[in-house]
Design a protein around this motif. Sequence first.
Motif, PDB file in Angstrom:
ATOM      1  N   THR A 143       0.774  -1.222   0.013  1.00 47.10           N
ATOM      2  CA  THR A 143      -0.070   0.094  -0.088  1.00 47.10           C
ATOM      3  C   THR A 143       0.821   1.197  -0.201  1.00 47.10           C
ATOM      4  N   PRO A 144       0.263   2.403  -0.295  1.00 46.74           N
ATOM      5  CA  PRO A 144       0.948   3.646  -0.435  1.00 46.74           C
ATOM      6  C   PRO A 144       1.857   3.974   0.940  1.00 46.74           C
ATOM      7  N   GLY A 145       3.102   4.343   0.838  1.00 48.28           N
ATOM      8  CA  GLY A 145       3.941   4.650   2.127  1.00 48.28           C
ATOM      9  C   GLY A 145       4.762   3.642   2.394  1.00 48.28           C
ATOM     10  N   ARG A 146       4.483   2.210   1.988  1.00 48.34           N
ATOM     11  CA  ARG A 146       5.451   1.019   2.227  1.00 48.34           C
ATOM     12  C   ARG A 146       6.694   1.335   1.415  1.00 48.34           C
ATOM     13  N   ARG A 149       6.468  -0.683  -1.759  1.00 45.74           N
ATOM     14  CA  ARG A 149       5.802   0.096  -3.230  1.00 45.74           C
ATOM     15  C   ARG A 149       6.864   0.840  -3.770  1.00 45.74           C
ATOM     16  N   THR A 150       7.538   1.718  -3.045  1.00 45.61           N
ATOM     17  CA  THR A 150       8.542   2.558  -3.502  1.00 45.61           C
ATOM     18  C   THR A 150       9.500   1.881  -4.498  1.00 45.61           C
ATOM     19  N   ASP A 220      11.123  -4.769   2.517  1.00 44.64           N
ATOM     20  CA  ASP A 220       9.910  -4.947   2.701  1.00 44.64           C
ATOM     21  C   ASP A 220       9.639  -6.531   2.838  1.00 44.64           C
ATOM     22  N   SER A 407       9.288  10.081  -4.331  1.00 40.99           N
ATOM     23  CA  SER A 407       9.770  11.197  -4.033  1.00 40.99           C
ATOM     24  C   SER A 407      11.238  11.319  -4.725  1.00 40.99           C
ATOM     25  N   ASP A 410      14.098   9.389  -2.714  1.00 40.25           N
ATOM     26  CA  ASP A 410      14.167   8.173  -2.789  1.00 40.25           C
ATOM     27  C   ASP A 410      14.772   7.646  -4.072  1.00 40.25           C
TER      28      ASP A 410
END
Length: 441
Positions: A143-146, A149-150, A220, A407, A410
């Motif tokens: 999910t967004p923020g993990r 995912r990035t 992750d 970002s 990152d």
Amino acid sequence: MGAIAAGAAASQATVFLTGGLLVLCMGLWATGLIAEVVTALMFFALAMLLKLASPQTIFSGFASQAFWLVTSGMVVGLAINRTGLGQRLARALADQLPNSYPGFVAGLIAFSFLLAFVMPSNLGRIALMVPVLLAICDAYGLTPGRPGRTGAILAFGVATPILSAALLPANVPNLVMAGTAETLYGLHLTYLPYLWLHAPVLAVLKGAILTVCVVLLFRDRIGSERPPMEPLPPISADERRLAVILAIMLGLWVTDGIHHIPPAWVGLAAAVVVMLPKVGVLPGDAFSQIQLKTCFYIAAIFGLTAIVNESGLGREIGRALLAVAPFEVGASAKNFATLVAISVGFLFATTTNGAPALYTALAQDFSQASGLDLMSVVMIQVVGYANVFLPYQAPPIVMTMDLGRVSLADTTRLTLVFGTATLLIAAPCAFLWFRLLGRLP
């Protein structure tokens, strides 16, 4: 004597003005202060107003194979999007990805390279896949923020322009290099020899390095089970026809050493077939949806390179580099490292799209100074420009950041680590592979 002096003064003025135009255009393309297409049109206007070369030279980019391959690639990419074939390919990928984070990342990186075989447009692949990838991440629980995912988004976004350097028609810098080499030296690059020379190191090895970098930088985990994704409708007739067209196109690309039809004209023919009534999958007016700004950008780069070569500025830049570059005839390792360093250095001033134009224009001088054959000198630069250290150096990575909402911090963290790791690991391996294939003495 007066006429000779006046001619020399005019020549020096042309070199000076060409240098100013080169700095202006490359600076604007590197910083993105104005849109790339505006800079491209500015180049055409200033070059004509200042009479830096003939119209045939200034607009020579429109006659290059790279211009037409990029244009046809965008048509094919639009067809893949519109028919839903791209979504089907992405879903097929999602169904095969393992339920482990390292396997998930490795699968995305491998798919980015495989997709380049049928969709010769970095930006097109990013535009197609990033929205689909976000849905796949949701299905996997990223999910967004993990950080996972990035990592997944950046794995695909960085792999798309970097690994495709090993595939001749799938990367704008490759097309710039091939078009410039053909225009200036009459060198013709072919599909399979190019793939065999670069893929083992620049695709396979660098893909493995990228996987390790992503997994370590964006740690992750993925759960052992995930909810099923919505089923896709049955494959349509348009998808079937497009799949046949793509298979024929790829087959002709792979066998270009037999029939000697350049990839650009195969791609252009595929684009025409895609838009033919009843046979194709797009209406003729779909061409209005093509982003021609990228095509003009490519044409401007070729035109600028031609002016730099014709005016004598290329020779001046070559002399300056040769005065400080530690070339030594017979020292293969030192010459290889020097050429890679020059190629990497151009990245910081001109981005991946502009670097091959400047390097290739100087390849003849580099060949004479190093004692290496011209084709090897041209090919070595790929090892250099297939490294990205900062996001702005590769427009597809910037596009990935925007679409994937990642970002700059990152992205820069990954590009710096990955670029450094590949330069230290992949470049020496590329040297050994070049030597094994007889490209280096």
